[in-house]
Write a protein that holds these residues in place. Structure first.
Motif, short mmCIF file in Angstrom:
data_model
loop_
_atom_site.label_atom_id
_atom_site.label_comp_id
_atom_site.label_asym_id
_atom_site.label_seq_id
_atom_site.Cartn_x
_atom_site.Cartn_y
_atom_site.Cartn_z
N PRO A 96 -30.66 6.16 27.20
CA PRO A 96 -29.53 7.04 27.48
C PRO A 96 -29.82 8.12 28.52
CG PRO A 96 -30.65 7.77 25.51
CD PRO A 96 -31.40 6.54 25.99
N ARG A 97 -30.91 7.96 29.28
CA ARG A 97 -31.23 8.98 30.27
C ARG A 97 -30.08 9.15 31.27
NH1 ARG A 97 -36.37 6.83 33.17
NH2 ARG A 97 -35.15 4.92 32.88
N PRO A 98 -29.80 10.38 31.66
CA PRO A 98 -28.79 10.59 32.69
C PRO A 98 -29.36 10.31 34.07
CG PRO A 98 -29.72 12.69 32.05
CD PRO A 98 -30.34 11.65 31.14
N SER A 99 -28.48 10.13 35.02
CA SER A 99 -28.86 10.12 36.43
C SER A 99 -28.67 11.52 37.00
CB SER A 99 -27.98 9.14 37.21
OG SER A 99 -28.11 7.84 36.74
N ASN A 100 -29.42 11.83 38.04
CA ASN A 100 -29.16 13.04 38.80
C ASN A 100 -28.11 12.63 39.84
OD1 ASN A 100 -29.21 15.38 40.35
ND2 ASN A 100 -31.43 15.60 40.23
N SER A 101 -26.87 12.86 39.51
CA SER A 101 -25.74 12.25 40.20
C SER A 101 -25.05 13.24 41.15
CB SER A 101 -24.73 11.75 39.16
OG SER A 101 -23.64 11.11 39.75
N PHE A 102 -25.08 12.92 42.44
CA PHE A 102 -24.37 13.71 43.45
C PHE A 102 -22.93 13.18 43.47
CE2 PHE A 102 -24.85 15.33 48.12
CZ PHE A 102 -23.58 15.90 48.08
N VAL A 103 -22.02 14.00 42.97
CA VAL A 103 -20.61 13.63 42.89
C VAL A 103 -19.87 14.31 44.04
CG1 VAL A 103 -18.52 13.64 41.47
CG2 VAL A 103 -20.78 13.46 40.39
N LEU A 104 -19.18 13.52 44.83
CA LEU A 104 -18.36 14.06 45.92
C LEU A 104 -16.91 13.75 45.61
CD1 LEU A 104 -18.16 15.43 48.69
CD2 LEU A 104 -18.42 13.17 49.74
N ALA A 105 -16.12 14.79 45.40
CA ALA A 105 -14.71 14.64 45.06
C ALA A 105 -13.85 14.81 46.30
CB ALA A 105 -14.31 15.66 44.00
N ALA A 106 -12.90 13.90 46.49
CA ALA A 106 -11.97 13.94 47.62
C ALA A 106 -10.73 14.75 47.25
CB ALA A 106 -11.58 12.52 48.01
N PRO A 107 -9.95 15.17 48.24
CA PRO A 107 -8.74 15.95 47.96
C PRO A 107 -7.76 15.26 47.02
CG PRO A 107 -9.28 16.10 50.28
CD PRO A 107 -10.20 15.07 49.70
N ASP A 108 -7.77 13.93 46.98
CA ASP A 108 -6.86 13.21 46.09
C ASP A 108 -7.43 13.03 44.69
OD1 ASP A 108 -8.79 11.27 46.43
OD2 ASP A 108 -7.45 9.77 47.32
N GLY A 109 -8.62 13.55 44.45
CA GLY A 109 -9.23 13.45 43.13
C GLY A 109 -10.14 12.26 42.93
N SER A 110 -10.22 11.37 43.89
CA SER A 110 -11.15 10.24 43.78
C SER A 110 -12.57 10.75 43.97
CB SER A 110 -10.81 9.16 44.81
OG SER A 110 -10.92 9.67 46.12
N THR A 111 -13.54 10.00 43.48
CA THR A 111 -14.94 10.44 43.56
C THR A 111 -15.85 9.34 44.09
OG1 THR A 111 -15.30 9.81 41.24
CG2 THR A 111 -14.75 12.13 41.69
N SER A 112 -16.90 9.78 44.77
CA SER A 112 -18.01 8.92 45.16
C SER A 112 -19.26 9.47 44.49
CB SER A 112 -18.20 8.92 46.68
OG SER A 112 -17.04 8.48 47.34
N ARG A 113 -20.20 8.59 44.13
CA ARG A 113 -21.41 9.01 43.43
C ARG A 113 -22.65 8.42 44.08
NH1 ARG A 113 -17.74 9.51 39.55
NH2 ARG A 113 -18.10 11.15 37.97
N TYR A 114 -23.59 9.30 44.37
CA TYR A 114 -24.93 8.88 44.76
C TYR A 114 -25.87 9.31 43.64
CZ TYR A 114 -29.61 9.18 46.62
OH TYR A 114 -30.97 9.05 46.76
N ARG A 115 -26.62 8.37 43.10
CA ARG A 115 -27.58 8.68 42.05
C ARG A 115 -28.97 8.78 42.67
NH1 ARG A 115 -23.59 5.31 39.99
NH2 ARG A 115 -22.48 6.22 38.21
N LYS A 116 -29.58 9.93 42.52
CA LYS A 116 -30.87 10.24 43.14
C LYS A 116 -31.87 9.10 42.95
CE LYS A 116 -34.39 13.92 43.01
NZ LYS A 116 -34.81 15.11 42.23
N ILE A 117 -32.35 8.58 44.06
CA ILE A 117 -33.23 7.42 44.04
C ILE A 117 -34.66 7.81 43.64
CG2 ILE A 117 -34.34 5.72 45.54
CD1 ILE A 117 -31.66 5.36 46.95
#
Length: 259
Positions: free
Chosen positions: A96-117
Motif C-alpha cells: 500500500p505504499r504511496p507514490s510521490n505523485s506530481f499532480v498537475l491540474a488543468a483549468p477544466d479540472g482534469s489532472t495529469s500525474r507523474y510519479r517520482k521515478i
C-alpha cells in the motif's frame, strides 16, 4: 507561439497539517493568478512536508491534496501543480505504499500525474514510496512541460531522453539547505545541456530535522537565471517562450550532436 507566464511559489510547509497548508497556499495561488500567471507551481509534498515514513501519510489518488489543486485550478482558470503522497487506485493490498505523485491540474479540472521515478535512497524513501516508471510531458497552452520531482534532478539521462519534446522542465522539491550548491548547479546544468527552460520550486523553513533554503529558480535555455529567491517565502514569476527554445536549438545545434 505565445509566452506562458509561470509562477513558482516558494513556501514553508506546516508539518503534517493539510488543512493549514491549503489555507496558507490558497491566497498565494490567487495572487499569482491575478498577476497573470497561467502555470502556478507549488513544492514537493506541499501539503504534508517530506514525511513518507509516517504511518498513514498516503492519501487516495484524487484525495484532499489533489482536490485542492483541482479546486484552485478551476477557481482561477489556471494550471496548478505540486506533489503529494498518493496511493494509486491500482495499488495492491500487500503493497500500500504511496507514490510521490506530481499532480498537475488543468483549468477544466482534469489532472495529469507523474510519479517520482527515483525515490531518495539516502533517506530510505524507497522503503515507504512506490517508484514510478513513466515520464510525463503535458502541453500547457502550447508549451511542452515535462514533470520531475526533487532527486530526479540528479539523473541527467532522463532529462536528455525528453529534450526533443520539452520546452520547460519543472522540478518540485524539498531539497535540504546543506546540499543547496548541488540543487542550484544541477538546475542550471539541466537547462544548458537540454537548451530548455527549467523551473525548480523548493521549500523554505524547517521540516522534521532539516532546514530548507529555497533557492527556487526560473532558468532560460541558455542558462540565464530569470528569477531566483533564497531563505524566505516568495513567488518567482517569468515568461516561458517556446520560440526562444526553438531559436536557441537552431542556432546552437547541440542536441543533434548527441550520441
Amino acid at each position: 507561439m505565445t509566452a506562458l507566464r509561470v509562477a513558482a511559489i516558494q513556501h514553508d510547509i506546516v508539518w503534517h497539517d493539510r488543512a493549514a497548508n491549503f489555507e496558507r497556499l490558497a491566497p498565494k495561488i490567487a495572487a499569482a493568478a491575478a498577476g497573470g500567471a497561467r502555470l502556478v507551481l507549488l513544492t514537493e509534498t506541499f501539503s504534508t512536508g517530506f514525511s513518507f515514513d509516517t504511518p498513514g501519510i498516503g492519501e487516495p489518488e484524487g484525495g484532499p491534496s489533489s482536490q485542492f489543486l483541482v479546486e484552485q485550478a478551476r477557481r482561477h482558470g489556471v494550471w496548478v501543480g505540486g506533489s503529494c503522497p498518493e496511493i494509486a487506485a491500482a495499488a495492491s493490498a500487500d503493497d500500500p505504499r504511496p507514490s510521490n505523485s506530481f499532480v498537475l491540474a488543468a483549468p477544466d479540472g482534469s489532472t495529469s500525474r507523474y510519479r517520482k521515478i527515483h525515490p531518495f535512497s539516502h533517506a530510505e524513501e524507497e522503503k515507504y514510496v512506490r517508484a514510478g516508471d513513466e515520464f510525463v510531458t503535458v502541453d500547457v497552452e502550447g508549451v511542452r512541460v515535462s514533470l520531475f520531482v526533487c532527486y530526479d534532478l540528479r539523473f541527467a539521462d532522463e532529462f536528455w531522453a525528453l529534450a526533443h519534446d520539452t520546452d520547460l522542465y519543472v522540478v518540485v522539491a524539498n531539497w535540504p539547505a546543506k546540499r543547496r550548491l548541488h540543487w542550484s548547479t544541477l538546475l542550471r546544468a539541466r537547462a544548458i545541456e537540454n537548451q530548455a527552460y527549467v523551473v525548480g520550486v523548493n521549500r523554505v523553513g524547517t521540516g522534521g530535522s532539516l532546514d530548507y533554503a529555497g533557492d527556487s529558480a526560473i532558468i532560460d535555455p541558455l542558462g540565464e537565471i530569470l528569477a531566483t529567491g533564497a531563505g524566505v517565502e516568495t513567488t518567482l514569476v517569468a515568461d516561458v517562450e517556446p520560440a526562444h527554445v526553438s531559436s536557441t536549438r537552431s542556432h546552437f545545434r547541440f542536441l543533434q550532436d548527441r550520441r
